[in-house]
Design a protein around this motif. Structure first.
Motif, PDB file in Angstrom:
ATOM      1  N   ILE A   1       9.697  -2.898  -4.094  1.00 18.72           N
ATOM      2  CA  ILE A   1       8.353  -3.310  -4.508  1.00 18.72           C
ATOM      3  C   ILE A   1       7.551  -2.053  -4.810  1.00 18.72           C
ATOM      4  O   ILE A   1       7.373  -1.203  -3.926  1.00 18.72           O
ATOM      5  N   PRO A   2       7.030  -1.912  -6.032  1.00 16.63           N
ATOM      6  CA  PRO A   2       6.209  -0.734  -6.345  1.00 16.63           C
ATOM      7  C   PRO A   2       4.871  -0.760  -5.596  1.00 16.63           C
ATOM      8  O   PRO A   2       4.358  -1.836  -5.237  1.00 16.63           O
TER       9      PRO A   2
ATOM     10  N   VAL B   1       0.829  -1.208   0.000  1.00 12.03           N
ATOM     11  CA  VAL B   1       0.000   0.000   0.000  1.00 12.03           C
ATOM     12  C   VAL B   1       0.862   1.257   0.000  1.00 12.03           C
ATOM     13  O   VAL B   1       0.352   2.371   0.161  1.00 12.03           O
ATOM     14  N   GLN B   2       2.146   1.057  -0.190  1.00  3.38           N
ATOM     15  CA  GLN B   2       3.092   2.144  -0.432  1.00  3.38           C
ATOM     16  C   GLN B   2       4.341   1.525  -1.057  1.00  3.38           C
ATOM     17  O   GLN B   2       4.481   0.303  -1.091  1.00  3.38           O
ATOM     18  N   VAL B   3       5.212   2.352  -1.588  1.00  2.00           N
ATOM     19  CA  VAL B   3       6.461   1.850  -2.154  1.00  2.00           C
ATOM     20  C   VAL B   3       7.290   1.238  -1.029  1.00  2.00           C
ATOM     21  O   VAL B   3       7.432   1.831   0.037  1.00  2.00           O
ATOM     22  N   LEU B   4       7.810   0.034  -1.270  1.00  2.86           N
ATOM     23  CA  LEU B   4       8.635  -0.665  -0.284  1.00  2.86           C
ATOM     24  C   LEU B   4      10.057  -0.780  -0.820  1.00  2.86           C
ATOM     25  O   LEU B   4      10.259  -1.052  -2.001  1.00  2.86           O
ATOM     26  N   LYS B   5      11.024  -0.576   0.047  1.00  2.00           N
ATOM     27  CA  LYS B   5      12.433  -0.581  -0.338  1.00  2.00           C
ATOM     28  C   LYS B   5      13.152  -1.809   0.214  1.00  2.00           C
ATOM     29  O   LYS B   5      12.881  -2.245   1.345  1.00  2.00           O
TER      30      LYS B   5
ATOM     31  N   GLY C   1       1.121  -1.008  -4.886  1.00  2.00           N
ATOM     32  CA  GLY C   1       0.064  -1.791  -5.512  1.00  2.00           C
ATOM     33  C   GLY C   1       0.487  -3.163  -5.994  1.00  2.00           C
ATOM     34  O   GLY C   1      -0.353  -3.946  -6.436  1.00  2.00           O
ATOM     35  N   HIS C   2       1.768  -3.480  -5.922  1.00  2.00           N
ATOM     36  CA  HIS C   2       2.243  -4.782  -6.382  1.00  2.00           C
ATOM     37  C   HIS C   2       2.249  -5.783  -5.231  1.00  2.00           C
ATOM     38  O   HIS C   2       2.147  -5.424  -4.069  1.00  2.00           O
ATOM     39  N   LYS C   3       2.391  -7.054  -5.583  1.00  2.00           N
ATOM     40  CA  LYS C   3       2.349  -8.129  -4.604  1.00  2.00           C
ATOM     41  C   LYS C   3       3.749  -8.456  -4.096  1.00  2.00           C
ATOM     42  O   LYS C   3       4.720  -8.407  -4.838  1.00  2.00           O
ATOM     43  N   ILE C   4       3.796  -8.815  -2.802  1.00  2.00           N
ATOM     44  CA  ILE C   4       5.020  -9.351  -2.208  1.00  2.00           C
ATOM     45  C   ILE C   4       4.696 -10.727  -1.625  1.00  2.00           C
ATOM     46  O   ILE C   4       3.582 -10.969  -1.154  1.00  2.00           O
ATOM     47  N   ALA C   5       5.686 -11.609  -1.702  1.00  4.29           N
ATOM     48  CA  ALA C   5       5.534 -12.918  -1.069  1.00  4.29           C
ATOM     49  C   ALA C   5       5.688 -12.733   0.435  1.00  4.29           C
ATOM     50  O   ALA C   5       6.680 -12.176   0.898  1.00  4.29           O
ATOM     51  N   VAL C   6       4.701 -13.163   1.182  1.00  5.00           N
ATOM     52  CA  VAL C   6       4.748 -13.066   2.632  1.00  5.00           C
ATOM     53  C   VAL C   6       5.512 -14.266   3.198  1.00  5.00           C
ATOM     54  O   VAL C   6       6.172 -14.166   4.227  1.00  5.00           O
ATOM     55  N   TYR C   7       5.420 -15.372   2.517  1.00  2.00           N
ATOM     56  CA  TYR C   7       6.137 -16.601   2.853  1.00  2.00           C
ATOM     57  C   TYR C   7       6.878 -17.032   1.592  1.00  2.00           C
ATOM     58  O   TYR C   7       6.461 -16.689   0.487  1.00  2.00           O
ATOM     59  N   SER C   8       7.929 -17.784   1.713  1.00  2.21           N
ATOM     60  CA  SER C   8       8.605 -18.309   0.523  1.00  2.21           C
ATOM     61  C   SER C   8       7.654 -19.229  -0.228  1.00  2.21           C
ATOM     62  O   SER C   8       6.930 -20.025   0.372  1.00  2.21           O
ATOM     63  N   ILE C   9       7.653 -19.078  -1.550  1.00  2.60           N
ATOM     64  CA  ILE C   9       6.750 -19.817  -2.435  1.00  2.60           C
ATOM     65  C   ILE C   9       7.625 -20.623  -3.393  1.00  2.60           C
ATOM     66  O   ILE C   9       8.514 -20.066  -4.035  1.00  2.60           O
TER      67      ILE C   9
ATOM     68  N   LEU D   1      11.197 -15.894  -2.920  1.00  2.00           N
ATOM     69  CA  LEU D   1      11.530 -15.792  -1.508  1.00  2.00           C
ATOM     70  C   LEU D   1      10.599 -14.831  -0.787  1.00  2.00           C
ATOM     71  O   LEU D   1      10.102 -13.862  -1.387  1.00  2.00           O
ATOM     72  N   ALA D   2      10.376 -15.082   0.501  1.00  2.00           N
ATOM     73  CA  ALA D   2       9.576 -14.164   1.316  1.00  2.00           C
ATOM     74  C   ALA D   2      10.179 -12.768   1.217  1.00  2.00           C
ATOM     75  O   ALA D   2      11.406 -12.604   1.241  1.00  2.00           O
ATOM     76  N   GLY D   3       9.324 -11.771   1.058  1.00  2.00           N
ATOM     77  CA  GLY D   3       9.774 -10.388   0.964  1.00  2.00           C
ATOM     78  C   GLY D   3      10.132  -9.944  -0.443  1.00  2.00           C
ATOM     79  O   GLY D   3      10.530  -8.803  -0.652  1.00  2.00           O
ATOM     80  N   HIS D   4       9.968 -10.829  -1.413  1.00  2.00           N
ATOM     81  CA  HIS D   4      10.312 -10.496  -2.791  1.00  2.00           C
ATOM     82  C   HIS D   4       9.062 -10.242  -3.640  1.00  2.00           C
ATOM     83  O   HIS D   4       7.957 -10.663  -3.295  1.00  2.00           O
TER      84      HIS D   4
END
Length: 99
Positions: free
Chosen positions: A44-45, A18-22, A47-55, A76-79
């Motif tokens: 992470i821009p 919900v905001q830009v993540l660095k 509105g984009h998705k991040i992995a909360v857990y490794s997938i 990976l989680a956080g990516h």
């Protein structure tokens, strides 16, 4: 407390920024009243998705409690979870619905 990303269903394995993540940032991900911290591994821009857990490659991507695609590589989680590592399963004529 500012929220950095949100999940809407406990079954989700991705959250929406919900905001830009660095990269290197500890992001607060909200699911209902709960907050989970995720270390962001790459920018992470908004509105984009991040992995909360490794997938794992081949695993379903779940958002809003629904399968929205499949991982084409390990995430990976956080990516960033986006078109570079997710294939859509919706609207594909080559996939048969199971009876």
């Amino acid at each position: 407390m500012a929220i950095d990303a949100i999940m809407l269903n406990p079954a989700d394995n991705v959250a929406t920024a919900v905001q830009v993540l660095k990269a290197g940032q500890k992001a607060d991900v909200r699911l209902g009243h709960d907050i989970k911290q995720v270390l962001i591994g790459e920018d992470i821009p908004y509105g984009h998705k991040i992995a909360v857990y490794s997938i794992r490659k081949g695993q379903d991507i779940i958002k809003y409690g629904e399968v929205i695609g499949r991982a084409t590589q390990d995430i990976l989680a956080g990516h960033h979870a986006h078109v570079q590592n997710i294939e859509s399963l919706r609207g594909r004529g080559d996939l048969q619905k199971e009876a």
